[in-house]
Write a protein that holds these residues in place. Structure first.
Motif, PDB file in Angstrom:
ATOM      1  N   LYS A 130       0.827  -1.195   0.000  1.00 14.73           N
ATOM      2  CA  LYS A 130       0.000   0.000   0.000  1.00 14.73           C
ATOM      3  C   LYS A 130       0.871   1.260   0.000  1.00 14.73           C
ATOM      4  O   LYS A 130       1.718   1.442   0.880  1.00 14.73           O
ATOM      5  CB  LYS A 130      -0.900   0.019   1.239  1.00 14.73           C
ATOM      6  N   VAL A 131       0.636   2.119  -0.974  1.00 16.15           N
ATOM      7  CA  VAL A 131       1.363   3.379  -1.086  1.00 16.15           C
ATOM      8  C   VAL A 131       0.606   4.461  -0.332  1.00 16.15           C
ATOM      9  O   VAL A 131      -0.626   4.552  -0.420  1.00 16.15           O
ATOM     10  CB  VAL A 131       1.530   3.781  -2.565  1.00 16.15           C
ATOM     11  N   SER A 132       1.325   5.288   0.419  1.00 11.45           N
ATOM     12  CA  SER A 132       0.684   6.361   1.180  1.00 11.45           C
ATOM     13  C   SER A 132       0.079   7.396   0.231  1.00 11.45           C
ATOM     14  O   SER A 132       0.517   7.541  -0.918  1.00 11.45           O
ATOM     15  CB  SER A 132       1.704   7.036   2.101  1.00 11.45           C
TER      16      SER A 132
ATOM     17  N   TRP B 161      -3.936   2.766   4.525  1.00 15.46           N
ATOM     18  CA  TRP B 161      -3.472   4.046   5.052  1.00 15.46           C
ATOM     19  C   TRP B 161      -4.678   4.865   5.516  1.00 15.46           C
ATOM     20  O   TRP B 161      -5.710   4.896   4.848  1.00 15.46           O
ATOM     21  CB  TRP B 161      -2.712   4.825   3.984  1.00 15.46           C
ATOM     22  N   ALA B 162      -4.524   5.552   6.639  1.00 11.63           N
ATOM     23  CA  ALA B 162      -5.523   6.510   7.119  1.00 11.63           C
ATOM     24  C   ALA B 162      -4.845   7.874   7.094  1.00 11.63           C
ATOM     25  O   ALA B 162      -4.360   8.367   8.109  1.00 11.63           O
ATOM     26  CB  ALA B 162      -5.999   6.152   8.515  1.00 11.63           C
ATOM     27  N   GLY B 163      -4.747   8.476   5.904  1.00 12.14           N
ATOM     28  CA  GLY B 163      -3.929   9.669   5.727  1.00 12.14           C
ATOM     29  C   GLY B 163      -2.472   9.275   5.589  1.00 12.14           C
ATOM     30  O   GLY B 163      -2.145   8.112   5.337  1.00 12.14           O
ATOM     31  N   ASN B 164      -1.587  10.257   5.779  1.00  7.18           N
ATOM     32  CA  ASN B 164      -0.152   9.994   5.624  1.00  7.18           C
ATOM     33  C   ASN B 164       0.550   9.688   6.948  1.00  7.18           C
ATOM     34  O   ASN B 164       1.750   9.404   6.956  1.00  7.18           O
ATOM     35  CB  ASN B 164       0.530  11.201   4.968  1.00  7.18           C
ATOM     36  N   ASP B 165      -0.186   9.721   8.036  1.00  7.36           N
ATOM     37  CA  ASP B 165       0.440   9.562   9.351  1.00  7.36           C
ATOM     38  C   ASP B 165      -0.092   8.384  10.142  1.00  7.36           C
ATOM     39  O   ASP B 165       0.286   8.198  11.305  1.00  7.36           O
ATOM     40  CB  ASP B 165       0.241  10.840  10.184  1.00  7.36           C
ATOM     41  N   ALA B 166      -0.976   7.593   9.556  1.00 10.63           N
ATOM     42  CA  ALA B 166      -1.578   6.503  10.319  1.00 10.63           C
ATOM     43  C   ALA B 166      -1.952   5.339   9.404  1.00 10.63           C
ATOM     44  O   ALA B 166      -2.137   5.500   8.194  1.00 10.63           O
ATOM     45  CB  ALA B 166      -2.813   6.989  11.079  1.00 10.63           C
TER      46      ALA B 166
ATOM     47  N   LEU C 265     -12.384   4.958   5.197  1.00 12.39           N
ATOM     48  CA  LEU C 265     -12.090   3.539   5.317  1.00 12.39           C
ATOM     49  C   LEU C 265     -13.359   2.832   5.766  1.00 12.39           C
ATOM     50  O   LEU C 265     -14.136   3.374   6.554  1.00 12.39           O
ATOM     51  CB  LEU C 265     -10.973   3.284   6.332  1.00 12.39           C
ATOM     52  N   PHE C 266     -13.570   1.623   5.259  1.00  9.56           N
ATOM     53  CA  PHE C 266     -14.754   0.855   5.607  1.00  9.56           C
ATOM     54  C   PHE C 266     -14.332  -0.429   6.297  1.00  9.56           C
ATOM     55  O   PHE C 266     -13.510  -1.183   5.768  1.00  9.56           O
ATOM     56  CB  PHE C 266     -15.574   0.529   4.352  1.00  9.56           C
TER      57      PHE C 266
END
Length: 267
Positions: free
Chosen positions: A136-138, A182-187, A238-239
């Motif tokens: 997975k790419v950010s 990814w949940a944004g770029n920080d999580a 995200l689901f």
């Protein structure tokens, strides 16, 4: 074992060895393999001919269809004589221009250079078994999170690396599934399993934090249900779904409002 008042005996239950270390089980499997090899030894030449014919029909130096995402085309490729894939990307010339179904990734000497983000062939050299279950790419294209299985038990370790340099970022996440987003770029959001390997917990991990400090978004306690995870195409949501064989309910997580946690989408 007894279930619904029905008692049954499984004479092979002793072969279950989740640790993969029971010497009695390993010895038994080795004997079975030796027996098979002895019984099939007369067919070795024929087996080699069939294998060579099947392999001869496979295009070994191949690549997937490029996926346009942000300023890059992403794709994977296989190399002749190699067992594993390379994960690659190539910059898009004039990537600010509107995308089209007629877009074609440029190749050849004048095309933007290809960058190999991760080469499974190199990683696999250190292991008897190797599989990447998620890559997975950010959203900002600067990092990659990938789930690695080196035992074949489908229990993964997740690593985050710099997409350009492959330098590790933070500590790996251990004992997880390949359900990862990814949940944004920080999580990151990931899923773990219970003792019977049922995906039952969804977690939120902040980059740089210790895994022991991750927050549990949801715990599915009903053993008839298992969890799944997907991201929206926009990457804004995200689901997390909990489903049995006959029903399913879904939560959503808004990436820009992680502190609000999961909300019910379909009860």
């Amino acid at each position: 074992m007894e279930l619904f008042g029905d008692v049954r005996v499984d004479n092979y239950y002793w072969l279950r060895d989740d640790s993969r270390k029971n010497p009695k089980v390993i010895s038994y499997l080795q004997q079975e393999n030796a027996y098979t090899e002895a019984m099939m030894s007369g067919n070795k030449k024929f087996e080699d001919e069939i294998y060579a014919e099947i392999r001869g029909r496979i295009k070994e130096d191949d690549m997937s269809a490029p996926l346009r995402k942000g300023p890059y085309y992403y794709y994977s490729r296989t190399l002749e004589g190699k067992e594993y894939v390379q994960y690659c990307r190539r910059p898009i010339p004039n990537h600010d221009a509107p995308s089209s179904v007629h877009d074609t990734m440029p190749t050849g000497p004048d095309a933007p250079p290809e960058h190999v983000i991760l080469d499974e062939n190199v990683k696999a050299q250190e292991h008897g078994f190797y599989r990447i279950g998620a890559f997975k790419v950010s959203p900002n294209h600067k990092m990659v999170a990938y789930a690695e299985d080196t035992k074949g038990d489908e229990i993964y370790t997740v690593y985050v690396i710099d997409a350009e340099t492959q330098a590790p970022i933070g500590k790996p996440l251990v004992g997880v599934t390949s359900n990862l987003e990814w949940a944004g770029n920080d999580a990151l959001v990931y899923i773990t399993m219970d003792e019977i390997l049922r995906p039952d917990k969804a977690w939120l991990h902040k980059l740089g934090a210790d895994q022991s400090n991750d927050s549990c978004l949801y715990h599915e306690k009903d053993d008839m249900f298992s969890l799944g995870l997907e991201a929206s195409e926009s990457e804004k949501f995200l689901f997390i779904a909990s489903e049995s064989k006959i029903t399913r309910f879904v939560f959503y997580l808004e990436v820009s409002k992680l502190e609000e946690g999961l909300k019910v989408l379909t009860p």
